[in-house]
Design a protein around this motif. Structure first.
Motif, PDB file in Angstrom:
ATOM      1  N   GLN A 225       0.926  -1.467  -0.154  1.00  0.00           N
ATOM      2  CA  GLN A 225      -0.329  -0.035  -0.136  1.00  0.00           C
ATOM      3  C   GLN A 225       0.822   1.429   0.125  1.00  0.00           C
ATOM      4  O   GLN A 225       0.274   2.105   0.144  1.00  0.00           O
ATOM      5  CB  GLN A 225      -1.013   0.415   0.759  1.00  0.00           C
ATOM      6  CG  GLN A 225      -2.103  -0.980   1.266  1.00  0.00           C
ATOM      7  CD  GLN A 225      -2.915  -1.711   2.024  1.00  0.00           C
ATOM      8  OE1 GLN A 225      -3.804  -0.001   2.179  1.00  0.00           O
ATOM      9  NE2 GLN A 225      -2.513  -2.415   3.260  1.00  0.00           N
TER      10      GLN A 225
ATOM     11  N   GLY B 155      -0.341   3.794  -2.346  1.00  0.00           N
ATOM     12  CA  GLY B 155      -1.711   3.909  -2.418  1.00  0.00           C
ATOM     13  C   GLY B 155      -2.344   2.320  -1.607  1.00  0.00           C
ATOM     14  O   GLY B 155      -2.213   1.106  -1.754  1.00  0.00           O
ATOM     15  N   TRP B 156      -3.406   2.912  -0.653  1.00  0.00           N
ATOM     16  CA  TRP B 156      -3.721   2.113  -0.112  1.00  0.00           C
ATOM     17  C   TRP B 156      -5.109   1.187  -1.010  1.00  0.00           C
ATOM     18  O   TRP B 156      -5.740   1.727  -1.774  1.00  0.00           O
ATOM     19  CB  TRP B 156      -5.487   3.056   1.319  1.00  0.00           C
ATOM     20  CG  TRP B 156      -4.786   3.956   2.083  1.00  0.00           C
ATOM     21  CD1 TRP B 156      -2.709   3.952   2.372  1.00  0.00           C
ATOM     22  CD2 TRP B 156      -5.498   5.183   2.723  1.00  0.00           C
ATOM     23  NE1 TRP B 156      -2.774   4.830   3.129  1.00  0.00           N
ATOM     24  CE2 TRP B 156      -4.455   5.568   3.679  1.00  0.00           C
ATOM     25  CE3 TRP B 156      -6.794   5.520   2.486  1.00  0.00           C
ATOM     26  CZ2 TRP B 156      -4.408   6.758   4.715  1.00  0.00           C
ATOM     27  CZ3 TRP B 156      -7.215   6.704   3.915  1.00  0.00           C
ATOM     28  CH2 TRP B 156      -6.029   6.679   4.732  1.00  0.00           C
TER      29      TRP B 156
ATOM     30  N   ILE C  70     -13.985  -1.159  -1.665  1.00  0.00           N
ATOM     31  CA  ILE C  70     -15.504  -0.550  -1.013  1.00  0.00           C
ATOM     32  C   ILE C  70     -16.115  -1.742  -0.530  1.00  0.00           C
ATOM     33  O   ILE C  70     -16.536  -0.858   0.916  1.00  0.00           O
ATOM     34  CB  ILE C  70     -15.583   0.644  -1.628  1.00  0.00           C
ATOM     35  CG1 ILE C  70     -14.357   1.900  -2.369  1.00  0.00           C
ATOM     36  CG2 ILE C  70     -16.433   1.658  -0.809  1.00  0.00           C
ATOM     37  CD1 ILE C  70     -14.789   2.760  -2.733  1.00  0.00           C
TER      38      ILE C  70
ATOM     39  N   HIS D  81     -10.526  -0.874  -6.516  1.00  0.00           N
ATOM     40  CA  HIS D  81     -12.250   0.513  -6.826  1.00  0.00           C
ATOM     41  C   HIS D  81     -13.614  -0.144  -6.160  1.00  0.00           C
ATOM     42  O   HIS D  81     -12.651  -0.639  -4.564  1.00  0.00           O
ATOM     43  CB  HIS D  81     -11.798  -0.315  -8.281  1.00  0.00           C
ATOM     44  CG  HIS D  81     -10.825   0.222  -8.895  1.00  0.00           C
ATOM     45  ND1 HIS D  81     -10.249   1.391  -9.001  1.00  0.00           N
ATOM     46  CD2 HIS D  81      -9.933  -0.786  -9.321  1.00  0.00           C
ATOM     47  CE1 HIS D  81      -9.066   1.511 -10.169  1.00  0.00           C
ATOM     48  NE2 HIS D  81      -8.535   0.395 -10.111  1.00  0.00           N
TER      49      HIS D  81
ATOM     50  N   ILE E 126      -8.249   0.347  -0.165  1.00  0.00           N
ATOM     51  CA  ILE E 126      -9.766   0.499  -0.448  1.00  0.00           C
ATOM     52  C   ILE E 126      -9.322   1.530  -2.232  1.00  0.00           C
ATOM     53  O   ILE E 126     -10.665   1.626  -2.580  1.00  0.00           O
ATOM     54  CB  ILE E 126     -10.588   0.946   0.421  1.00  0.00           C
ATOM     55  CG1 ILE E 126     -11.773   1.521   0.647  1.00  0.00           C
ATOM     56  CG2 ILE E 126      -9.403   2.659   0.884  1.00  0.00           C
ATOM     57  CD1 ILE E 126     -12.582   1.700   2.329  1.00  0.00           C
ATOM     58  N   VAL E 127      -8.624   2.075  -1.846  1.00  0.00           N
ATOM     59  CA  VAL E 127      -8.103   3.025  -3.381  1.00  0.00           C
ATOM     60  C   VAL E 127      -7.940   1.411  -4.583  1.00  0.00           C
ATOM     61  O   VAL E 127      -7.849   2.382  -5.746  1.00  0.00           O
ATOM     62  CB  VAL E 127      -7.075   3.509  -3.154  1.00  0.00           C
ATOM     63  CG1 VAL E 127      -7.392   4.949  -4.838  1.00  0.00           C
ATOM     64  CG2 VAL E 127      -7.929   5.014  -1.544  1.00  0.00           C
ATOM     65  N   GLN E 128      -6.851   1.089  -4.629  1.00  0.00           N
ATOM     66  CA  GLN E 128      -6.130   0.312  -5.329  1.00  0.00           C
ATOM     67  C   GLN E 128      -7.736  -0.425  -5.974  1.00  0.00           C
ATOM     68  O   GLN E 128      -7.099  -1.195  -7.160  1.00  0.00           O
ATOM     69  CB  GLN E 128      -5.720  -0.447  -4.891  1.00  0.00           C
ATOM     70  CG  GLN E 128      -3.855   0.167  -4.862  1.00  0.00           C
ATOM     71  CD  GLN E 128      -2.514  -0.252  -4.444  1.00  0.00           C
ATOM     72  OE1 GLN E 128      -2.904  -1.002  -4.729  1.00  0.00           O
ATOM     73  NE2 GLN E 128      -1.572  -0.519  -2.996  1.00  0.00           N
TER      74      GLN E 128
ATOM     75  N   PRO F 213      -1.063   8.985   5.798  1.00  0.00           N
ATOM     76  CA  PRO F 213      -2.003   9.258   4.272  1.00  0.00           C
ATOM     77  C   PRO F 213      -1.048  10.329   3.183  1.00  0.00           C
ATOM     78  O   PRO F 213      -1.484  10.549   1.833  1.00  0.00           O
ATOM     79  CB  PRO F 213      -3.257   9.629   5.871  1.00  0.00           C
ATOM     80  CG  PRO F 213      -2.821   9.811   6.260  1.00  0.00           C
ATOM     81  CD  PRO F 213      -2.017   9.544   7.186  1.00  0.00           C
TER      82      PRO F 213
ATOM     83  N   LYS G  79      -5.859   5.507  12.522  1.00  0.00           N
ATOM     84  CA  LYS G  79      -7.066   5.661  11.805  1.00  0.00           C
ATOM     85  C   LYS G  79      -8.023   4.325  12.487  1.00  0.00           C
ATOM     86  O   LYS G  79      -9.113   4.152  12.196  1.00  0.00           O
ATOM     87  CB  LYS G  79      -6.230   4.703  10.596  1.00  0.00           C
ATOM     88  CG  LYS G  79      -5.085   5.326   9.654  1.00  0.00           C
ATOM     89  CD  LYS G  79      -4.375   4.128   8.813  1.00  0.00           C
ATOM     90  CE  LYS G  79      -3.098   5.674   8.325  1.00  0.00           C
ATOM     91  NZ  LYS G  79      -2.385   4.862   7.439  1.00  0.00           N
TER      92      LYS G  79
ATOM     93  N   PHE H  80      -6.584   0.459   4.995  1.00  0.00           N
ATOM     94  CA  PHE H  80      -6.259   1.649   4.818  1.00  0.00           C
ATOM     95  C   PHE H  80      -4.273   2.237   5.318  1.00  0.00           C
ATOM     96  O   PHE H  80      -4.287   3.117   6.121  1.00  0.00           O
ATOM     97  CB  PHE H  80      -6.901   2.977   5.993  1.00  0.00           C
ATOM     98  CG  PHE H  80      -8.357   2.682   5.331  1.00  0.00           C
ATOM     99  CD1 PHE H  80      -8.325   3.943   4.722  1.00  0.00           C
ATOM    100  CD2 PHE H  80      -9.077   2.326   6.390  1.00  0.00           C
ATOM    101  CE1 PHE H  80      -9.748   3.328   4.539  1.00  0.00           C
ATOM    102  CE2 PHE H  80     -10.970   1.762   6.145  1.00  0.00           C
ATOM    103  CZ  PHE H  80     -11.142   3.021   5.435  1.00  0.00           C
TER     104      PHE H  80
END
Length: 350
Positions: free
Chosen positions: A194, A197-198, A208, A204, A200-202, A278, A296, A272
């Protein structure tokens, strides 16, 4: 310095080499026990403050500055209370049950990477270990409810078994969805992935969805409202720990809050970025990673407390319907979508 080296050499010469790791392991265990106790006490305080905030009250404000020592006073009260029990209880299992709950929580706490270098034990199957060890805690609840020889305790224990077995599926599948993305079960490696990038973003939209399912199922796993059928006060008194008092009751009570922290810590690590900032990797200031990890985690703990003071308690049929008719099918579809996304990404790379 020479004295210290000589003492160390003397220590190594007296004690066999295979035993020299034991003092270090004992010291780490004592440190984690201290963290466990302090964390549990102040999570209870946080819960009471959050409840007061939601209900427009002040909350604890007498013992210590703004009530900061209230839970310490409550702990001392529980230590001093008499350990009572029913005459017809199965004494051995009755006394054993609280230790199942507390030890499994402590074992799970020991493998989280608070920073890149601060981790008690880095298992290569860390995520699998967490899922497995969290399943053992319910044995303590079942033993406590059954051995109390109280029908309300037994009903609470049976509900806990049904609830845990049901929602374990969603917890496991939501984490497996992310394992497909990271290609690893080791928590430190999951965090390393990560850095760009976290997850939860990688990941998609499937990531989520996996996070949302995990938080709902994780809240149910910890037997917290609105999934607290195990301790439904209006129906069962105190549920599975009705017959417990003093420190044995405190073990069950503390374990619930530590389990809530563990669920939030798993979500922090997997979704996260764990100890990562972040705003970029904080390798220059390693101890800052502890701050980011705890920040977090406590945000997610607050989210779980928000659930409790917002939603009414579900009925047993609603509890099981949510898992088997909604969360499980969503999870199964989601894991297939994530597998397709990972396969397409690998195809593009090759």
């Amino acid at each position: 310095m020479n004295t210290l080296i000589n003492i160390n050499n003397l220590f190594l010469s007296i004690i066999p080499a295979e035993i020299t790791g034991l003092p270090k392991m004992a010291m780490i265990a004592l440190i984690y026990l201290g963290i466990f106790a302090v964390l549990g006490l102040y999570l209870v305080l946080l819960e009471r403050k959050v409840a007061a905030w939601f209900q427009l009250r002040l909350g604890p404000n007498r013992v210590g500055y703004h009530g900061l020592l209230q839970t310490m006073a409550d702990a001392l009260k529980l230590v001093s209370k008499e350990l009572t029990g029913t005459v017809k209880a199965d004494k051995f299992l009755y006394n054993l049950a609280p230790y199942f709950v507390i030890i499994t929580s402590l074992m799970a706490l020991g493998i989280f990477p608070f920073t890149q270098k601060l981790q008690a034990y880095d298992l290569n199957i860390g995520l699998f270990f967490l899922i497995a060890i969290s399943s053992i805690g319910v044995i303590g609840i079942l033993l406590g409810g059954w051995s109390s020889n109280n029908k309300f305790s037994l009903i609470g224990a049976m509900r806990s078994g049904v609830q845990t077995i049901s929602y374990e599926l969603s917890v496991g599948l939501s984490l497996l969805t992310m394992v497909l993305l990271t290609q690893s079960l080791q928590l430190s490696e999951i965090v390393e992935v990560q850095k760009n990038g976290w997850l939860i973003v990688q990941g998609h939209i499937p990531a989520i969805i996996a996070f949302m399912v995990f938080m709902i199922a994780g809240t149910a796993e910890t037997n917290r409202a609105p999934f607290d059928m195990v301790e439904a006060e209006s129906e069962l008194g105190a549920g599975f720990h009705t017959e417990y008092s003093g420190m044995k009751f405190a073990y069950f009570f503390l374990a619930e809050f530590i389990n809530m922290f563990i669920i939030a810590a798993i979500a922090t690590t997997v979704f996260f970025g764990g100890w990562l900032s972040p705003f970029g990797v904080t390798e220059s200031i390693p101890w800052l990673g502890v701050f980011w990890f705890l920040a977090k985690t406590f945000i997610l703990v607050f989210l779980m407390m928000w659930f409790r003071w917002t939603f009414p308690r579900l009925r047993v049929d609603q509890l099981l319907t949510l898992e088997w008719k909604y969360l499980l099918p969503i999870n199964l579809v989601n894991i297939v979508i994530m597998a397709v996304i990972v396969w397409l990404n690998l195809s593009i790379q090759f």
